[in-house]
Motif scaffolding. Structure first.
Motif, mmCIF file in Angstrom:
data_model
loop_
_atom_site.group_PDB
_atom_site.id
_atom_site.type_symbol
_atom_site.label_atom_id
_atom_site.label_comp_id
_atom_site.label_asym_id
_atom_site.label_seq_id
_atom_site.Cartn_x
_atom_site.Cartn_y
_atom_site.Cartn_z
ATOM 1 N N PRO A 327 0.818 -1.219 0.000
ATOM 2 C CA PRO A 327 0.000 0.000 0.000
ATOM 3 C C PRO A 327 0.852 1.270 0.000
ATOM 4 O O PRO A 327 1.670 1.460 0.906
ATOM 5 C CB PRO A 327 -0.800 -0.122 1.308
ATOM 6 C CG PRO A 327 0.010 -1.032 2.180
ATOM 7 C CD PRO A 327 0.719 -1.965 1.269
ATOM 8 N N PRO A 328 0.683 2.141 -0.990
ATOM 9 C CA PRO A 328 1.459 3.388 -1.047
ATOM 10 C C PRO A 328 0.779 4.473 -0.222
ATOM 11 O O PRO A 328 0.391 5.535 -0.730
ATOM 12 C CB PRO A 328 1.444 3.716 -2.546
ATOM 13 C CG PRO A 328 0.109 3.203 -3.005
ATOM 14 C CD PRO A 328 -0.189 1.986 -2.164
ATOM 15 N N VAL A 329 0.616 4.235 1.061
ATOM 16 C CA VAL A 329 -0.223 5.090 1.899
ATOM 17 C C VAL A 329 0.596 5.689 3.036
ATOM 18 O O VAL A 329 1.491 5.050 3.593
ATOM 19 C CB VAL A 329 -1.440 4.300 2.432
ATOM 20 C CG1 VAL A 329 -1.026 3.146 3.335
ATOM 21 C CG2 VAL A 329 -2.422 5.224 3.142
ATOM 22 N N TYR A 330 0.266 6.929 3.365
ATOM 23 C CA TYR A 330 0.967 7.700 4.385
ATOM 24 C C TYR A 330 -0.073 8.514 5.153
ATOM 25 O O TYR A 330 -1.276 8.435 4.885
ATOM 26 C CB TYR A 330 1.994 8.645 3.738
ATOM 27 C CG TYR A 330 2.894 7.974 2.737
ATOM 28 C CD1 TYR A 330 4.133 7.461 3.116
ATOM 29 C CD2 TYR A 330 2.512 7.829 1.394
ATOM 30 C CE1 TYR A 330 4.964 6.836 2.205
ATOM 31 C CE2 TYR A 330 3.331 7.204 0.472
ATOM 32 C CZ TYR A 330 4.554 6.707 0.878
ATOM 33 O OH TYR A 330 5.361 6.078 -0.029
ATOM 34 N N TYR A 331 0.399 9.316 6.106
ATOM 35 C CA TYR A 331 -0.481 10.309 6.718
ATOM 36 C C TYR A 331 0.187 11.667 6.592
ATOM 37 O O TYR A 331 1.388 11.771 6.335
ATOM 38 C CB TYR A 331 -0.786 9.976 8.179
ATOM 39 C CG TYR A 331 0.294 10.368 9.165
ATOM 40 C CD1 TYR A 331 0.234 11.580 9.863
ATOM 41 C CD2 TYR A 331 1.380 9.535 9.415
ATOM 42 C CE1 TYR A 331 1.222 11.942 10.763
ATOM 43 C CE2 TYR A 331 2.374 9.891 10.315
ATOM 44 C CZ TYR A 331 2.295 11.101 10.989
ATOM 45 O OH TYR A 331 3.282 11.453 11.872
ATOM 46 N N TYR A 332 -0.613 12.719 6.767
ATOM 47 C CA TYR A 332 -0.105 14.087 6.668
ATOM 48 C C TYR A 332 -0.414 14.834 7.954
ATOM 49 O O TYR A 332 -1.541 14.812 8.435
ATOM 50 C CB TYR A 332 -0.761 14.800 5.484
ATOM 51 C CG TYR A 332 -0.410 16.273 5.351
ATOM 52 C CD1 TYR A 332 0.583 16.695 4.479
ATOM 53 C CD2 TYR A 332 -1.090 17.239 6.100
ATOM 54 C CE1 TYR A 332 0.905 18.042 4.357
ATOM 55 C CE2 TYR A 332 -0.774 18.586 5.984
ATOM 56 C CZ TYR A 332 0.231 18.982 5.113
ATOM 57 O OH TYR A 332 0.543 20.308 5.003
ATOM 58 N N ARG A 333 0.597 15.459 8.519
ATOM 59 C CA ARG A 333 0.383 16.372 9.639
ATOM 60 C C ARG A 333 1.532 17.354 9.677
ATOM 61 O O ARG A 333 2.693 16.956 9.658
ATOM 62 C CB ARG A 333 0.288 15.627 10.968
ATOM 63 C CG ARG A 333 0.118 16.591 12.161
ATOM 64 C CD ARG A 333 0.129 15.872 13.486
ATOM 65 N NE ARG A 333 -1.097 15.126 13.682
ATOM 66 C CZ ARG A 333 -1.307 14.306 14.712
ATOM 67 N NH1 ARG A 333 -0.357 14.113 15.600
ATOM 68 N NH2 ARG A 333 -2.448 13.668 14.832
ATOM 69 N N ASP A 334 1.198 18.654 9.752
ATOM 70 C CA ASP A 334 2.262 19.646 9.885
ATOM 71 C C ASP A 334 2.337 20.115 11.332
ATOM 72 O O ASP A 334 1.544 19.713 12.191
ATOM 73 C CB ASP A 334 2.069 20.810 8.898
ATOM 74 C CG ASP A 334 0.805 21.616 9.168
ATOM 75 O OD1 ASP A 334 0.288 21.576 10.308
ATOM 76 O OD2 ASP A 334 0.329 22.303 8.236
#
Length: 406
Positions: A327-334
């Motif tokens: 799975p080419p999946v990530y999360y985003y948080r700045d």
């Protein structure tokens, strides 16, 4: 009584076996590895389990005689109990050049993979089997497409959950026995599972010297599912060192009990969180470790949202793994707290996904999606996974999807 449920990998494993001399099926205990291989084996394929002490001793002390007694094609169960077999398996593969000779299972991947890497490099296809996906539990294994919030793969009609039904499913988890046996008490099942895992597997690992501290660590980690991994906080709550926590996390990852979701970042940004998020791969086990004894207490507890997110992530991962794709999946948080639960990056395009425990989709759920517009890559369709009763457009590019459609 539990019954067999067809698995998504049934049609794929024989194809893989035709390309490799060795097929190694790994994963946590009681996910159905042996049952699956026995179900799809062709006539004439032998079966032997290294759980049997006399058989294990033979495999360790005289691997050549063992393979004479149990010649290929053969299923060898619990191969981690006799790593001494691996060089002999390599020699057998090299001498004949055959395909599909050995089907192996192993539930201690953290011990097993070093031996496989050293002895069977290039000869073994390694596939992990986790618990049942919702599609498998509902008998919807064909077609089993990787989830992506794009046309044709963004969810197909499946189960519609109300909150009561959802938390019953989450509390029961995804292991085949509690899923298929409605009379089984999940609390007793997972208590026994943890005890077996600690006493049978971890006692053999030099990395775990204090089982009581490790059990505390499991409970602390379960309470943090769906959050950014903070090794120092966990170490403090467990009264152990940060290197110890890091080592124990690696054991859970290698044993396919937890998944570390990496952050997505562009090279131009220096304001993104770099630590992974921690997810348990089975919500039943996670709920038990976190101290919940009923679906009702889970539904009313402070982890309700995190457990739901954990389940959605696990289902998405299985949709890829059970299609034999990573799975080419990530999360985003700045660092300003703007977050997107999941971001897929595939074929040069980003696809955002938000997970919300609610039945009335709102545009504010996807407000952060606009942050991806600052990236150098194009942004494709997005999705909000929730408890809606049908798919609903939230804007021109984003659809609210029932979570049971993953």
């Amino acid at each position: 009584m539990s019954v067999y449920i067809p698995r998504a990998l049934e049609g794929l494993l024989p194809k893989v076996s035709r390309d490799y001399p060795v097929l190694l099926l790994t994963g946590p205990r009681q996910t159905g590895k042996t049952t699956l291989l026995k179900h799809i084996r062709e006539p004439g394929r032998n079966y032997v389990s290294l759980d049997s002490l006399p058989v294990r001793i033979l495999a360790r002390e005289d691997p050549e005689l063992f393979l004479q007694k149990y010649p290929p094609p053969v299923i060898i169960d619990e191969i981690q109990y006799a790593p001494e077999l691996l060089p002999s398996i390599k020699a057998a593969c090299d001498s004949t050049g055959g395909r599909g000779m050995f089907w192996l299972t192993g539930s201690q991947q953290f011990r097993l993979m070093k031996g496989v890497t050293e002895s069977l490099a290039g000869r073994a296809a390694v596939i992990t089997l986790n618990g049942l996906s919702l599609r498998e539990a509902d008998g919807r294994i064909a077609p089993h497409k990787p989830f992506l919030p794009a046309s044709g793969t963004g969810g197909t009609p499946g189960r519609i959950f109300d909150e009561t039904g959802l938390f019953r499913t989450l509390f029961r988890g995804s292991y085949p026995v509690p899923v298929t046996d409605p009379g089984l008490d999940p609390e007793l099942y997972y208590a026994s599972y943890v005890r077996t895992y600690l006493e049978r597997d971890l006692r053999e690992l030099s990395q775990v010297g204090d089982l009581e501290s490790f059990f505390t660590f499991l409970r602390v980690a379960a309470a943090r599912t769906g959050t950014v991994l903070n090794l120092s906080d966990i170490a403090r709550d467990c009264a152990v060192s940060v290197p110890t926590v890091k080592r124990w996390i690696s054991i859970l990852v290698a044993g396919s009990l937890v998944y570390l979701l990496r952050p997505w970042h562009s090279n131009r940004s220096s304001r993104l969180i770099k630590s992974p998020k921690l997810y348990f791969l089975d919500t039943g086990l996670c709920a038990h470790l976190a101290g919940y004894s009923t679906p009702e207490t889970l539904a009313a507890g402070p982890l309700r949202g995190a457990i739901f997110e954990t389940w959605c992530v696990s289902e998405i991962l299985k949709s890829w793994w059970y299609s034999l794709r990573e799975p080419p999946v990530y999360y985003y948080r700045d660092r300003d707290g703007r977050e997107i639960d999941l971001v897929f990056e595939t074929d040069g395009t980003l696809y955002p996904v938000e997970v919300k425990l609610g039945a009335s989709p709102k545009k504010e759920w996807i407000r952060t999606f606009q942050e991806l517009r600052k990236a150098s890559l194009p942004v494709g369709p997005g999705a909000a996974l929730c408890l809606a009763g049908d798919s609903l457009p939230l804007d021109r590019d984003t659809t609210a999807l029932p979570a049971g459609w993953i």
